[in-house]
Every structure is written in structure tokens, then in C-alpha cells.
Design an enzyme around this catalytic site. Structure first.
Site, PDB file in Angstrom:
ATOM      1  N   HIS A 435      15.523  22.477 -49.483  1.00  0.00           N
ATOM      2  CA  HIS A 435      15.675  23.810 -48.875  1.00  0.00           C
ATOM      3  C   HIS A 435      14.333  24.514 -48.921  1.00  0.00           C
ATOM      4  O   HIS A 435      13.673  24.525 -49.959  1.00  0.00           O
ATOM      5  CB  HIS A 435      16.733  24.596 -49.658  1.00  0.00           C
ATOM      6  CG  HIS A 435      17.238  25.812 -48.939  1.00  0.00           C
ATOM      7  ND1 HIS A 435      16.454  26.922 -48.715  1.00  0.00           N
ATOM      8  CD2 HIS A 435      18.460  26.105 -48.410  1.00  0.00           C
ATOM      9  CE1 HIS A 435      17.163  27.839 -48.068  1.00  0.00           C
ATOM     10  NE2 HIS A 435      18.381  27.371 -47.875  1.00  0.00           N
ATOM     11  N   GLU A 448      19.207  31.567 -46.362  1.00  0.00           N
ATOM     12  CA  GLU A 448      18.696  31.334 -45.015  1.00  0.00           C
ATOM     13  C   GLU A 448      19.071  32.487 -44.080  1.00  0.00           C
ATOM     14  O   GLU A 448      18.462  32.677 -43.036  1.00  0.00           O
ATOM     15  CB  GLU A 448      19.288  30.018 -44.482  1.00  0.00           C
ATOM     16  CG  GLU A 448      18.587  29.442 -43.297  1.00  0.00           C
ATOM     17  CD  GLU A 448      19.015  28.000 -43.048  1.00  0.00           C
ATOM     18  OE1 GLU A 448      18.279  27.301 -42.352  1.00  0.00           O
ATOM     19  OE2 GLU A 448      20.063  27.573 -43.556  1.00  0.00           O
ATOM     20  N   ARG A 451      16.263  34.751 -42.729  1.00  0.00           N
ATOM     21  CA  ARG A 451      15.544  34.302 -41.530  1.00  0.00           C
ATOM     22  C   ARG A 451      16.400  34.492 -40.287  1.00  0.00           C
ATOM     23  O   ARG A 451      15.907  34.875 -39.227  1.00  0.00           O
ATOM     24  CB  ARG A 451      15.122  32.847 -41.696  1.00  0.00           C
ATOM     25  CG  ARG A 451      13.956  32.676 -42.654  1.00  0.00           C
ATOM     26  CD  ARG A 451      13.624  31.225 -42.902  1.00  0.00           C
ATOM     27  NE  ARG A 451      14.546  30.612 -43.842  1.00  0.00           N
ATOM     28  CZ  ARG A 451      14.995  29.359 -43.764  1.00  0.00           C
ATOM     29  NH1 ARG A 451      14.615  28.586 -42.760  1.00  0.00           N
ATOM     30  NH2 ARG A 451      15.804  28.884 -44.668  1.00  0.00           N
ATOM     31  N   ARG A 472      16.502  22.836 -41.702  1.00  0.00           N
ATOM     32  CA  ARG A 472      15.890  22.908 -43.029  1.00  0.00           C
ATOM     33  C   ARG A 472      14.847  21.821 -43.260  1.00  0.00           C
ATOM     34  O   ARG A 472      13.832  22.059 -43.910  1.00  0.00           O
ATOM     35  CB  ARG A 472      16.982  22.831 -44.097  1.00  0.00           C
ATOM     36  CG  ARG A 472      17.819  24.088 -44.169  1.00  0.00           C
ATOM     37  CD  ARG A 472      18.987  23.931 -45.112  1.00  0.00           C
ATOM     38  NE  ARG A 472      19.726  25.182 -45.225  1.00  0.00           N
ATOM     39  CZ  ARG A 472      20.865  25.302 -45.863  1.00  0.00           C
ATOM     40  NH1 ARG A 472      21.425  24.254 -46.437  1.00  0.00           N
ATOM     41  NH2 ARG A 472      21.483  26.472 -45.928  1.00  0.00           N
ATOM     42  N   HIS A 574      18.265  20.530 -52.603  1.00  0.00           N
ATOM     43  CA  HIS A 574      19.355  21.467 -52.347  1.00  0.00           C
ATOM     44  C   HIS A 574      20.711  20.800 -52.110  1.00  0.00           C
ATOM     45  O   HIS A 574      21.711  21.234 -52.669  1.00  0.00           O
ATOM     46  CB  HIS A 574      18.993  22.335 -51.145  1.00  0.00           C
ATOM     47  CG  HIS A 574      20.001  23.400 -50.831  1.00  0.00           C
ATOM     48  ND1 HIS A 574      20.416  24.325 -51.766  1.00  0.00           N
ATOM     49  CD2 HIS A 574      20.677  23.686 -49.688  1.00  0.00           C
ATOM     50  CE1 HIS A 574      21.298  25.135 -51.220  1.00  0.00           C
ATOM     51  NE2 HIS A 574      21.482  24.764 -49.959  1.00  0.00           N
ATOM     52  N   HIS A 575      20.748  19.779 -51.285  1.00  0.00           N
ATOM     53  CA  HIS A 575      22.044  19.199 -50.897  1.00  0.00           C
ATOM     54  C   HIS A 575      21.897  17.690 -50.720  1.00  0.00           C
ATOM     55  O   HIS A 575      20.887  17.221 -50.193  1.00  0.00           O
ATOM     56  CB  HIS A 575      22.524  19.822 -49.577  1.00  0.00           C
ATOM     57  CG  HIS A 575      23.942  19.502 -49.218  1.00  0.00           C
ATOM     58  ND1 HIS A 575      24.995  20.329 -49.555  1.00  0.00           N
ATOM     59  CD2 HIS A 575      24.493  18.459 -48.564  1.00  0.00           C
ATOM     60  CE1 HIS A 575      26.121  19.798 -49.115  1.00  0.00           C
ATOM     61  NE2 HIS A 575      25.844  18.661 -48.505  1.00  0.00           N
ATOM     62  N   ARG A 614      21.858  18.699 -43.351  1.00  0.00           N
ATOM     63  CA  ARG A 614      22.980  19.632 -43.204  1.00  0.00           C
ATOM     64  C   ARG A 614      22.493  20.968 -42.670  1.00  0.00           C
ATOM     65  O   ARG A 614      21.498  21.510 -43.140  1.00  0.00           O
ATOM     66  CB  ARG A 614      23.679  19.851 -44.557  1.00  0.00           C
ATOM     67  CG  ARG A 614      24.824  20.867 -44.461  1.00  0.00           C
ATOM     68  CD  ARG A 614      25.530  21.044 -45.774  1.00  0.00           C
ATOM     69  NE  ARG A 614      24.691  21.623 -46.807  1.00  0.00           N
ATOM     70  CZ  ARG A 614      24.390  22.904 -46.918  1.00  0.00           C
ATOM     71  NH1 ARG A 614      24.818  23.772 -46.002  1.00  0.00           N
ATOM     72  NH2 ARG A 614      23.634  23.343 -47.913  1.00  0.00           N
TER      73      ARG A 614
END
Length: 639
Positions: A435, A448, A451, A472, A574-575, A614
Site C-alpha cells: 500500500h 486511500e 486521494r 495501488r 498490506h494485503h 486488490r
């Protein structure tokens, strides 16, 4: 030894301390001897310390120098995280008479603040806090136990609790096992919102995203002409877009456009069936949440989405709030109302199977090391990914060695490994997302949504360097390529006034500020003149709704309301997009593509939904949509 037995004389106190150490070890519910000034001190004393969101205050009740009561307050601590420490730790301090109790995992900052505030309260009472830091005696091991249920769910995050609520609504008995001392997992840390395609709440917005739709269709044609799924979706969206332009009624979006965005965001390697399931059920999931008192009606832009699609919660003042800390306590309340049995501090270690290989329960380890066996007719894995297990991250993606992580401590990948042990297949395990906006000093996730609402990213030279609402992976790669591999996320006072989330960042000390662009540039340590020029140019782009530098198509409002604020951000793990292979009914598949009977999975523990990347807002959609499907499917199987 009881607190009431503590004598006021120094000699009696000293003797009591010696007996306590000799017979029990430290920590038996009483404070140790110290000085004669301790004796006879009674009353309520309050101390304050800096928490995660603001001040945390602790009030200690002292009786003859012993702690006999404790309360804590911290209204700005994160709901579902810091609030859990505030709810749990005061009782343990009062019970043990010590301020050296264990903190709550995942709420380290708040836990530390509680201990520091308690120490300040003792100082206010004229006592030495060090005398109250005795080790707390641990209770002996609990006995092994066995629980029977229709459905056992592993993990009390968004997917797990959604599945549990759904199964319980079908009349099934449900047990949730959670390795941590609080619910929420990564879900409680979600800051943005939930993507949903074609809802009535989108229609409340004026449509101004034509450029976003055109850009997506162009990308599909130029970069994914050989991808049958993307090509077919683009054809359908083109027809829908033409029809809308001929008769522009309401806000333009469709299930197929959400699918197209998700497939392109995932670089075309997503499982099309899972993507269709996610998107086709997203609007209904918003309504389901409504029925359970969870309101996500504020719609905005987010990275990778052609149109405004992310649905967010707002507070009583109409300001946006973090979606995870809003949703998780409400999901927990719904679990309690539904009669779901929640077993915290209970770590699942093994999926139990019968002679035919069907899942028939889970074995777990309790907080005291005892074995907990849950016999069930169906098992739902919702234990999250492996983003907090940095060894596992590096195993699948060595180039991420040394990166910080935004993940909750319990996100260790155990659910994936347990399922693999009984033959489950995995997919996309090397697809790990970083991220781009992680606070550079604390690893706190910066939403996010900033933004999407108009914020810009500025490098060490005081200049923009990317379309800030790109996907991302693209934004992160561009940021890493900048000097120092960091950037500054810049907002203005108008954005602050509209967002309690940004106000929280300011309270936590994440921001620097300036009354002018030049002042902010100096506070950021960048070339002030270059930064001011960048901001003036950007405001012109917003007015013209055209970004000739980086092709941004989502603009919101100019950043021209002083004062101005900036957060230093960098990229962090992050993911994890990879995980267990499932079908659209959330049934876990083996290496042959066959269903493992009785085993279901939802949320970040699964793979295939998000492909190589994602989109922001799709995680909440993922755990809500597939959590509901898993709960219903497990319920049907258990019947």
C-alpha cells in the site's frame, strides 16, 4: 493474600511482601511493600498519558496504599482496537493490584498509555509507580474442553462474523474461534469503505466521471485485447455506456463495469467466476448491512475505480469515518444478538476430518494452553491472510524483505496452512500487495479515501509524480522509485473539515502544517518554491478537469483552503491476494479441483478474487459478500 489483609505498618507490609514472593511468586492481588508513605493512602487518583488517538486517563482507587479499583477513559481511541484495551485492562489492574498487566495484542499504543496513565495516577497519590509493577500471577492451565456446534468459524474478522450471523439466522448453532483477545483482525483496520456496483446511493451523486469510463475502455482495448473475459466485459460496458449517453438518467455504473475494473486492477489473472460473484452481490450486500444497522451510504472515488463506487460511513456530523472501526463493533453486536458463541484467545491449530476426508470440526489451543475441540457439521475458515507473517511473505515474494506491514498481529496464515494439511489447493500465493500510503514512522494505514477526495502525493523535490488514484501497485512502484522511497500526502483545511479521519491523523501527530504552500513546503523539508508551483498548477488542473502530466481523471476540489497539511508516507505490506482456492459457493477445493466436503472459506484467507492487485474498497465487499455466501453454504451443508 487478600488486599484487605495488608497492614498499615511498614513491618507488616514488608512481611506480607516476603510471604507473597516465597509462596506465590510475584503478583497475588496486592502491592508489595515500599516505604512508610504508602501506608494509609486512600482515595481516587487520576493520571493521563498520550494514546493512539488522543489522551487516555486512568483513575485508580487506593485503599490503605493498595489498588482496589481502576477505570479508564479514551474517547479518541480506535473503536474495536484501543477501545478493547480500555474495556479489558482496568479490571485486570484492579484485580491484580499491579500496573504490569499484559496489554491487548494489536492495541499496543493504547495499552502502553493505560499503564503510563496508571503510573501517573500513583505519582499523583505520592507513591512510587515502580512498587506497583510486580509481575501478575498467571492462573493455572484450564482443563481441556469439547464443544459441539452446527458450524464452527475460524476467525472473528469481517468475513467470520458475517458468516456467523448468516448461519445463525438460519437457526444453526455457531461457534467462532479467534486467536486474538479481541475481534476484528485486519477488517477493523480498514479505513476506506466498500465498493458496490449500481446502488441507489450512487444515484444521489451527479455523474462527472466520463473520462474515467473512457480511460477504462481504452485500457481494456489496448492492454487486454487477448483476455477473453476483459474483452467481453468491455463490449458489454461499451453498450451500456452508449445507452447511458443517449439517455443520461441517474448515475452511470453497472455490475459489469465493476467487474471490468476489478479484472483490470488484478491484471486479468483473477478468477472470473469469483469476480462476477463479488460484483453481482455487492449492492445487495449494502442492503444486508443496512438491515443489521450498518449504514454505508456516502459514495466517493477510490483508486482503480472508473466511477464513484466506494460506500462509506459518516458520523452524526456528516463527516466520513473509518469503515473498519465503524463496522466491526456493530458486527460483533449482531453476533451477540444472534447467540453466536465467541471464544477469544483460542487459536485453531488443526481441521478435524472424518474417514472420508470431510471437515468435521477444529482443534484449538486456549489462552492457558488447554486443548479446545469443536465438533461441527461444517467448518468456515475466515482467519485472514499472512501479511503479518513476514517470513511467510518473504517466502513467496523475497523482494519484500525488510518492508513494514499494516496487518494486525493475528494475520499469520494459519488458516491457509491448516487447510493445506488436509489437501487444500492454493492460488496466487506470490501476489502480495503493498500500500503506498503507510505513515512512515508508525506503519499506520493512511486511507486511500484521501486521494479519492482530492489529495495529492508530493516527492522530496516538491513535485507530483503519479496519478494518485491509480491502482495501488502502480502508485506504490512509482513512490518507491522516488528519492528516499517516500512521499508526502497533501490535503487542505476544507478536506480536514469534512473528514473525522483526517482530524484523527492530526491528533495523532502524523501531520506537518503550514499557513501557505511555502510554509508547508518548509515543514515537509522540500523545495518550498517548487512545491508552491506544483500546488498552483494542480489547482488549475482541477478547475479544468484535466491532468496533462499524469492523466488523472478524478479531481474533487482544488486544494486552496489554508492551512495545509501533509503526512509523510511510504509503502508497506498490506494485503495478500493469494490463498485457498474456492468456488463461487465458497467451498474449498483440493489440488484436483474437487470440493473438500464441509470446508468453506471467505475473506483474505482465499485467493483468486483479486488477482495480482486488490482495488481499494474491494476487501470490505469481499468479506461481506463471500462471508454471507459461506455462512449460508455452511448452514445448508450442516442441515
Amino acid at each position: 493474600m487478600k488486599k484487605a489483609q495488608i497492614k498499615k505498618s511498614v513491618s507488616a507490609l514488608a512481611m506480607a511482601a516476603v510471604i507473597a514472593v516465597s509462596l506465590f511468586g510475584y503478583g497475588c492481588g496486592a502491592k508489595p511493600a515500599s516505604t512508610s508513605s504508602d501506608a494509609g493512602v486512600s482515595g481516587d487518583f487520576t493520571g493521563t498519558a498520550k494514546g493512539f488517538g488522543g489522551d487516555v486517563s486512568v483513575t485508580l482507587t487506593l485503599t490503605d496504599g493498595a489498588i482496589t479499583g481502576c477505570t479508564a477513559e479514551g474517547k479518541d481511541e480506535t473503536q474495536g482496537v484501543g477501545s478493547e484495551a480500555i474495556a479489558k485492562m482496568p479490571g485486570e489492574i484492579a484485580e491484580s493490584g499491579s500496573i504490569a498487566v499484559d496489554g491487548v495484542s494489536g492495541a499496543t499504543v493504547t495499552s502502553t498509555a493505560i499503564k503510563e496513565a496508571a503510573a501517573a495516577a500513583l505519582t499523583a497519590a505520592g507513591l512510587n509507580p515502580d512498587d506497583y509493577k510486580t509481575a501478575v500471577e498467571k492462573t493455572g492451565s484450564a482443563e481441556d474442553s469439547t464443544v459441539d456446534a452446527d458450524v464452527v468459524v475460524v476467525g472473528a474478522g469481517g468475513a467470520g462474523m458475517t458468516a456467523a450471523i448468516t448461519a445463525a439466522a438460519e437457526g444453526k448453532s455457531v461457534v467462532i474461534l479467534e486467536s486474538q483477545s479481541m475481534v476484528g483482525g485486519n477488517s477493523v483496520r480498514a479505513t476506506g469503505g466498500m465498493n458496490a456496483g449500481k446502488t441507489v446511493y450512487q444515484d444521489e451523486n451527479e455523474f462527472g466521471e466520463s473520462a474515467g469510463v473512457e480511460k477504462t475502455l481504452k485500457t481494456a482495448a489496448e492492454k487486454y485485447a487477448d483476455n477473453e473475459t476483459i474483452t467481453a466485459l468491455a463490449k458489454t460496458v461499451s453498450e451500456q455506456w452508449a445507452a447511458y449517453q443517449a439517455n443520461p438518467t441517474g448515475y452511470f455504473d453497472s455490475v459489469e463495469l465493476m467487474e471490468l475494473d476489478t479484472m483490470i486492477g488484478g491484471k486479468g489473472i483473477n478468477d472470473p467466476e469469483l469476480v462476477e460473484t463479488l460484483c453481482a452481490n455487492s449492492a445487495d450486500a449494502i442492503d444486508w448491512l443496512d438491515e443489521h444497522g450498518i449504514t454505508l451510504h456516502n459514495v466517493s472515488s477510490f483508486g482503480g475505480a472508473s466511477v464513484k463506487r466506494i460506500h462509506r460511513p459518516v458520523n452524526a456530523e456528516g463527516k466520513t469515518v473509518s469503515v473498519g472501526s465503524y463496522m466491526i463493533p456493530l458486527l460483533q453486536e449482531n453476533c451477540e444478538k444472534a447467540g453466536v458463541k465467541m471464544m477469544l484467545d483460542t487459536t485453531a491449530t488443526e481441521i478435524l476430518t472424518d474417514a472420508n476426508g470431510a471437515a468435521v470440526g477444529v482443534k484449538a489451543t486456549g489462552a492457558s494452553g488447554e486443548t479446545v475441540t469443536v465438533n461441527a457439521k461444517a467448518v468456515v475458515l475466515a482467519s485472514g491472510g499472512f501479511g503479518a507473517n513476514l517470513d511467510m511473505v518473504v517466502k513467496y515474494k523475497p523482494e519484500l524483505k525488510g518492508f513494514m506491514t499494516t496487518n494486525a498481529p493475528g494475520i499469520q496464515g494459519q488458516g491457509i496452512e491448516m487447510a493445506q494439511a488436509i489437501g487444500a489447493a492454493t492460488v496466487d500465493m506470490d501476489q502480495i500487495q503493498i500500500h503506498p500510503t503507510v505513515e512512515a514512522n508508525t506503519a499506520a494505514l493512511i486511507t486511500e479515501g484521501l486521494r479519492g477526495d482530492g489529495a495529492v502525493l508530493i516527492n522530496a523535490e516538491g513535485k507530483r509524480f503519479i496519478d494518485e488514484v491509480g491502482t495501488r501497485d502502480v502508485v506504490s512502484a512509482a513512490e518507491i522509485a522516488q528519492t528516499g522511497s517516500y512521499s508526502w500526502l497533501v490535503v487542505d483545511q476544507a478536506m480536514v473539515d469534512a473528514s473525522s479521519v483526517i482530524q484523527g491523523y492530526i491528533k495523532k501527530g502524523y501531520t506537518v502544517t503550514g499557513a501557505t504552500y511555502e510554509e508547508l513546503g518548509e515543514a515537509m523539508g522540500v523545495d518550498a518554491a517548487a512545491f508552491a508551483e506544483t500546488m498552483e498548477k494542480w489547482n488549475g488542473y482541477v478547475e479544468a478537469k484535466n491532468d496533462p502530466d499524469f492523466g488523472r481523471t478524478s479531481f474533487a476540489n482544488p486544494l486552496n483552503t489554508a492551512p495545509y497539511y501533509a503526512v509523510k508516507v511510504t509503502a508497506g505490506v498490506h494485503h495478500t491476494m493469494g490463498g485457498l482456492k474456492i468456488n463461487a459457493n465458497t467451498e474449498v477445493l483440493n489440488e484436483k479441483g474437487e470440493v473438500i466436503p464441509g470446508l468453506f472459506a471467505a475473506g483474505e484467507v482465499t485467493g483468486g478474487v483479486h488477482g495480482a492487485n486488490r482495488l481499494g474498497g474491494n476487501a470490505v465487499a469481499d468479506f461481506t459478500v463471500f462471508g454471507r455466501i459461506a455462512g449460508a453454504a455452511a448452514s445448508d451443508y450442516a442441515a
